[in-house]
Enzyme design. Structure first.
Site, PDB file in Angstrom:
ATOM      1  N   ARG A  81      -0.827   8.652   1.902  1.00 12.28           N
ATOM      2  CA  ARG A  81      -2.201   9.078   1.698  1.00 12.28           C
ATOM      3  C   ARG A  81      -2.388  10.582   1.688  1.00 12.28           C
ATOM      4  O   ARG A  81      -3.202  11.109   0.934  1.00 12.28           O
ATOM      5  CB  ARG A  81      -3.091   8.457   2.781  1.00 12.28           C
ATOM      6  CG  ARG A  81      -3.276   6.972   2.599  1.00 12.28           C
ATOM      7  CD  ARG A  81      -4.082   6.364   3.718  1.00 12.28           C
ATOM      8  NE  ARG A  81      -4.322   4.950   3.446  1.00 12.28           N
ATOM      9  CZ  ARG A  81      -4.947   4.139   4.258  1.00 12.28           C
ATOM     10  NH1 ARG A  81      -5.413   4.594   5.410  1.00 12.28           N
ATOM     11  NH2 ARG A  81      -5.132   2.874   3.959  1.00 12.28           N
ATOM     12  N   ARG A 128      -0.878   8.757   9.128  1.00 10.38           N
ATOM     13  CA  ARG A 128      -0.774   7.310   9.361  1.00 10.38           C
ATOM     14  C   ARG A 128      -0.316   6.570   8.114  1.00 10.38           C
ATOM     15  O   ARG A 128      -0.860   6.771   7.023  1.00 10.38           O
ATOM     16  CB  ARG A 128      -2.134   6.754   9.801  1.00 10.38           C
ATOM     17  CG  ARG A 128      -2.155   5.239   9.958  1.00 10.38           C
ATOM     18  CD  ARG A 128      -3.525   4.766  10.402  1.00 10.38           C
ATOM     19  NE  ARG A 128      -4.539   4.980   9.397  1.00 10.38           N
ATOM     20  CZ  ARG A 128      -5.050   4.015   8.621  1.00 10.38           C
ATOM     21  NH1 ARG A 128      -4.602   2.790   8.721  1.00 10.38           N
ATOM     22  NH2 ARG A 128      -5.991   4.290   7.749  1.00 10.38           N
ATOM     23  N   GLU A 136       0.837  -1.187   0.000  1.00  9.63           N
ATOM     24  CA  GLU A 136       0.000   0.000   0.000  1.00  9.63           C
ATOM     25  C   GLU A 136       0.878   1.245   0.000  1.00  9.63           C
ATOM     26  O   GLU A 136       2.096   1.169   0.132  1.00  9.63           O
ATOM     27  CB  GLU A 136      -0.943  -0.008   1.212  1.00  9.63           C
ATOM     28  CG  GLU A 136      -1.916  -1.164   1.174  1.00  9.63           C
ATOM     29  CD  GLU A 136      -2.962  -1.092   2.279  1.00  9.63           C
ATOM     30  OE1 GLU A 136      -4.127  -1.351   1.975  1.00  9.63           O
ATOM     31  OE2 GLU A 136      -2.605  -0.797   3.432  1.00  9.63           O
ATOM     32  N   HIS A 156      -8.939   9.605   3.291  1.00  9.08           N
ATOM     33  CA  HIS A 156      -8.564   8.537   2.364  1.00  9.08           C
ATOM     34  C   HIS A 156      -8.708   9.073   0.945  1.00  9.08           C
ATOM     35  O   HIS A 156      -9.730   9.679   0.599  1.00  9.08           O
ATOM     36  CB  HIS A 156      -9.455   7.312   2.563  1.00  9.08           C
ATOM     37  CG  HIS A 156      -8.866   6.075   1.961  1.00  9.08           C
ATOM     38  ND1 HIS A 156      -8.819   5.853   0.604  1.00  9.08           N
ATOM     39  CD2 HIS A 156      -8.267   4.997   2.534  1.00  9.08           C
ATOM     40  CE1 HIS A 156      -8.229   4.686   0.371  1.00  9.08           C
ATOM     41  NE2 HIS A 156      -7.881   4.156   1.529  1.00  9.08           N
ATOM     42  N   HIS A 169     -11.245   9.831   6.954  1.00 13.85           N
ATOM     43  CA  HIS A 169     -10.977   8.396   7.115  1.00 13.85           C
ATOM     44  C   HIS A 169     -10.429   8.023   8.485  1.00 13.85           C
ATOM     45  O   HIS A 169     -10.962   7.126   9.134  1.00 13.85           O
ATOM     46  CB  HIS A 169      -9.998   7.949   6.037  1.00 13.85           C
ATOM     47  CG  HIS A 169      -9.690   6.487   6.033  1.00 13.85           C
ATOM     48  ND1 HIS A 169     -10.674   5.518   5.925  1.00 13.85           N
ATOM     49  CD2 HIS A 169      -8.497   5.817   6.125  1.00 13.85           C
ATOM     50  CE1 HIS A 169     -10.108   4.326   5.941  1.00 13.85           C
ATOM     51  NE2 HIS A 169      -8.803   4.471   6.074  1.00 13.85           N
TER      52      HIS A 169
END
Length: 526
Positions: free
Chosen positions: A284, A378, A118, A236, A343
């Site tokens: 992100r 994060r 990811e 997100h 998110h």
């Protein structure tokens, strides 16, 4: 006045991965445990997590714990607590093994667990379940374990946590709750663990379930705890766009890009190329900001995630595939329309990696907590990892703290609190405190929330949630207004540069004498 009372050794508020892990471990250690949850025990935030658990198991060539630590620090924008990062990441393999022993089934290829990659990760290290239903599988396994284990935790559904009960020494001595009919109750206990998730419902469009209203953060603030990093709300980048909407939106997991999908604008241009060395797999905050800019530049309502070249999409991502088909989009033949949505809360109640807060008897784990793992942003799939690791460490702390001196009788109930209409709060936060903030907009949002706020005593779940969202809005706006720089998921359009000279520190927030959140210090070590 409580209509009923009960007692326990530990009260766990929330039934996600952190809360249930702690509840199961505590029950196995012989503690009397009560889990308090607003809805059914399986309705927490965990079940909506798609991607997986980021963990280095030692069977992927070239990947190391040090590489995972480095990726986490890089994503965190200089505000991580490196010691906390190293401790949580290092404890990941054992935590995953214990979860598997409790019945969680991860996707595998032969004897080896399958991995995906990811955004922000330098290796394929994310273990997953059901393709893109990792959270649902973890929740299933933990709930099943809680229900089958003799002497396991007592589950109290349909109850919302209102405030911590405290004794005359200032230590937590239990929890005040309201049931679905508004009847008050008191759970006496020397330890209360907050595992309530985040505050995604602070925004009109979110990936979070309806339960994510910031109750735990608000409760901790009123109990005297400090919170930090609240301004770092992660949006997100890729939520399925089906037109203007309010509430929880279907998530398109980052693993889709990890498997090779790319972002395009409506002309087909790959706009992430040149934005970051990892392009579509950038962290992100970078991707969400880039999508937002491109939408503003082109006047478009959404961008597009092109997964048409991926083989086996329907079987690898069954949840995303079903959501797309329901919205009339065939991801096998056309790009998926996506936009960012609120998110994950990178900040929360200041707590150690053992869940301890500054208030004796009050613990926090999971998204509600600020352990220093995430910093300003994060890293994908580190959240389930944190819940597993800190959830079990809380129990060790509770056991070690059992013999600490306590006070006498409980003190009186908390006074009335500020409550604003939820819709007013969500619209103000979405318009002025989402991706891209400036001083004028933050001041406008503060004025709107202030005008809408009245003092009241919450009498039911809705009232408790609205009070929490009101307090969280005030706290986030205070932090965002104080941080005059852009860092991680906090983007100030009037201060676009990062300031590592004066602002490389977390902002600590507490309540003042009037019960309002104020930035108390820039003293939480980064």
């Amino acid at each position: 006045m409580s209509t009923w009372e009960a007692s326990a050794d530990l009260v766990v508020v929330g039934s996600g991965v952190a809360g249930l892990t702690a509840a199961l471990d505590a029950a196995e250690a012989g503690l009397r445990v009560v889990v308090v949850t607003k809805d059914a025990v399986s309705e927490g935030s965990t079940r909506w997590a798609q991607g997986g658990v980021a963990v280095v198991l030692g069977d992927i060539a070239g990947d190391t714990v040090e590489a995972h630590v480095a990726d986490t620090l890089a994503a965190g924008g200089g505000l991580n607590d490196e010691a906390a990062v190293r401790e949580i990441v290092s404890a990941g393999p054992a935590a995953v093994q214990r979860l598997r022993a409790r019945g969680a089934r991860f996707d595998a290829r032969g004897a080896q667990l399958d991995r995906t990659r990811e955004g922000g990760h330098s290796a394929f290290r994310v273990v997953h379940a059901g393709g893109d239903a990792t959270g649902a599988e973890i929740e299933r396994a933990l709930v099943a374990a809680a229900r089958r284990d003799r002497g396991g935790p007592t589950i109290l559904t349909g109850h919302v946590a209102v405030d911590a009960a405290k004794d005359t020494s200032g230590a937590v001595a239990g929890l005040h709750v309201l049931d679905d009919a508004g009847r008050p109750g008191l759970l006496r206990a020397p330890a209360v663990l907050l595992a309530t998730g985040g505050y995604g419902q602070l925004y009109a469009s979110t990936t979070n379930p309806a339960t994510s209203t910031g109750d735990g953060v608000a409760l901790a603030l009123r109990a005297g705890a400090a919170v930090a990093d609240l301004e770092f709300v992660q949006f997100h980048p890729t939520v399925l766009y089906t037109g203007p909407a309010v509430g929880r939106r279907p998530l398109v997991t980052e693993a889709v890009r990890g498997e090779g999908a790319v972002l395009r604008d409506r002309t087909g241009t790959r706009f992430m190329v040149g934005q970051h060395p990892l392009a579509d797999l950038a962290p992100r905050d970078v991707v969400a900001a880039a999508i937002t800019r491109r939408m503003a530049e082109t006047g478009a309502d959404c961008m597009y995630l092109d997964a048409t070249e991926l083989s086996g999409f329907a079987s690898r991502f069954p949840t995303v595939y079903a959501s797309c088909l329901e919205a009339g989009v065939d991801p096998l033949r056309e790009p998926i329309p996506v936009t960012p949505a609120a998110h994950y809360a990178c900040g929360g109640v200041v707590a150690g990696v053992d869940g301890r807060t500054a208030v004796r008897g009050l613990y926090a784990a999971g998204e509600v907590a600020r352990t220093g793992l995430h910093g300003a942003n994060r890293l994908a799939s580190n959240s389930l990892l944190e819940g597993l690791v800190v959830g079990e460490r809380v129990v060790r702390a509770v056991l070690a703290d059992r013999d600490l001196p306590r006070g006498g009788a409980l003190v009186g109930a908390a006074p009335a609190v500020g409550v604003a209409d939820r819709g007013v709060v969500q619209r103000a936060m979405s318009a002025f405190a989402a991706i891209g903030r400036d001083a004028g907009g933050l001041a406008t949002a503060s004025d709107v929330v202030e005008r809408a706020t009245l003092l009241a005593t919450p009498l039911d779940r809705t009232g408790v949630e609205d009070a929490a969202l009101t307090l969280l809005a005030q706290a986030v706006l205070a932090a965002a207004g104080t941080r005059r720089e852009s860092r991680g998921c906090h983007v100030r359009t009037d201060f676009p540069a990062r300031d590592d000279v004066y602002q490389r520190a977390s902002l600590e927030i507490r309540l003042d004498a009037a019960g309002r959140p104020v930035v108390a210090a820039e003293a939480v070590a980064a």
